[in-house]
Design a protein around this motif. Structure first.
Motif, short mmCIF file in Angstrom:
data_model
loop_
_atom_site.label_atom_id
_atom_site.label_comp_id
_atom_site.label_asym_id
_atom_site.label_seq_id
_atom_site.Cartn_x
_atom_site.Cartn_y
_atom_site.Cartn_z
N THR A 1 -11.14 -34.15 23.25
CA THR A 1 -11.25 -35.59 23.04
C THR A 1 -12.63 -35.89 22.47
O THR A 1 -13.47 -34.99 22.34
CB THR A 1 -11.08 -36.35 24.37
N THR A 2 -12.87 -37.14 22.17
CA THR A 2 -14.21 -37.52 21.72
C THR A 2 -15.24 -37.24 22.80
O THR A 2 -16.39 -36.88 22.50
CB THR A 2 -14.24 -39.01 21.32
N GLU B 1 -13.05 -43.38 19.82
CA GLU B 1 -12.17 -42.51 20.60
C GLU B 1 -11.18 -41.75 19.71
O GLU B 1 -10.65 -40.72 20.12
CB GLU B 1 -11.41 -43.33 21.65
N ASP B 2 -10.94 -42.26 18.51
CA ASP B 2 -10.15 -41.53 17.51
C ASP B 2 -10.92 -40.26 17.15
O ASP B 2 -12.01 -40.33 16.57
CB ASP B 2 -9.96 -42.42 16.28
N THR C 1 -7.09 -34.63 12.07
CA THR C 1 -6.94 -35.23 13.40
C THR C 1 -7.08 -36.75 13.42
O THR C 1 -7.10 -37.35 14.50
CB THR C 1 -7.98 -34.62 14.37
N LYS C 2 -7.17 -37.37 12.25
CA LYS C 2 -7.31 -38.82 12.20
C LYS C 2 -6.15 -39.50 12.91
O LYS C 2 -4.99 -39.14 12.72
CB LYS C 2 -7.37 -39.28 10.74
N GLY C 3 -6.48 -40.46 13.76
CA GLY C 3 -5.46 -41.20 14.49
C GLY C 3 -5.10 -40.59 15.83
O GLY C 3 -4.30 -41.16 16.58
N GLU C 4 -5.70 -39.45 16.16
CA GLU C 4 -5.40 -38.78 17.43
C GLU C 4 -6.57 -38.92 18.40
O GLU C 4 -7.73 -38.90 17.99
CB GLU C 4 -5.11 -37.30 17.19
N THR C 5 -6.25 -39.03 19.68
CA THR C 5 -7.29 -39.14 20.69
C THR C 5 -7.36 -37.92 21.60
O THR C 5 -8.35 -37.73 22.30
CB THR C 5 -7.08 -40.39 21.57
#
Length: 198
Positions: free
Chosen positions: A2-3, A56-57, A92-96
């Motif tokens: 995650t971020t 968080e994205d 991974t854009k749009g994933e958390t």
């Protein structure tokens, strides 16, 4: 992943980047421009400065890290680091939340982007060889601990494998066989970053 995982990794590298940078400058001074450590220090200090504000994205967070790295670095290593982060961002854009099993896939995207931009090939004794080893070693690993353990061992093995081989790309190639018995600074940088996580 995650971020927050990303923030933890950034903090671990930033905490050790000053001595790491000094060592990398010394190594790079023998084979290159002597600025690899400066790139690492400036780049990761700048990334650390924006860490708390990363979205968080996960993909967008990687993109912000890429921008922060390239903003303060004019070196080839900094450019390639930025490009690799952008490649991961696109995946991974749009994933958390990212499954750890996807780590090799994301590293491969980063590797492909660096090869396309940098012109080096696998086997030239560069950080690409370290990443190739890490990708192979982390395949099938489903946890952070398993991935890290495999990555540490792979980075060590890659350094040992290429230690007595000549550098074939970049400024170092002009030294030819004199580079046998010398570690490539980029490969050491990859190992150093992984060791920070350990």
């Amino acid at each position: 992943m995650t971020t927050e995982t990303l923030r933890t990794g950034i903090a671990k590298i930033a905490a050790q980047v000053e001595p790491m940078g000094a060592h990398l400058n010394e190594l790079d001074g023998r084979l290159g421009d002597g600025d690899l450590g400066v790139t690492m220090v400036n780049g990761f200090n700048n990334i650390a400065s924006i860490s708390d504000d990363l979205p968080e994205d996960f993909g967008m967070a990687c993109m912000e890290c890429a921008k922060a790295m390239t903003k303060v670095s004019g070196s080839s290593f900094g450019t390639l680091m930025g490009i690799s982060l952008m490649a991961v961002a696109k995946q991974t854009k749009g994933e958390t939340e990212i499954d750890w099993e996807r780590l090799p896939e994301l590293l491969q995207a980063a590797l492909d982007a660096m090869i396309a931009r940098g012109g080096a090939s696998i086997g030239d004794k560069t950080m690409l060889d370290s990443l190739t080893a890490v990708i192979a070693a982390t395949a099938g690993k489903s946890t952070a601990d398993a991935s890290l353990s495999a990555a540490v061992e792979a980075a060590d093995s890659a350094l040992k494998e290429f230690h007595d081989q000549p550098c074939k790309i970049g400024r170092a190639r002009i030294f030819g066989d004199k580079t046998k018995g010398m570690d490539d600074p980029g490969m050491v940088a990859i190992k150093s970053m992984i060791d920070c996580f350990a």
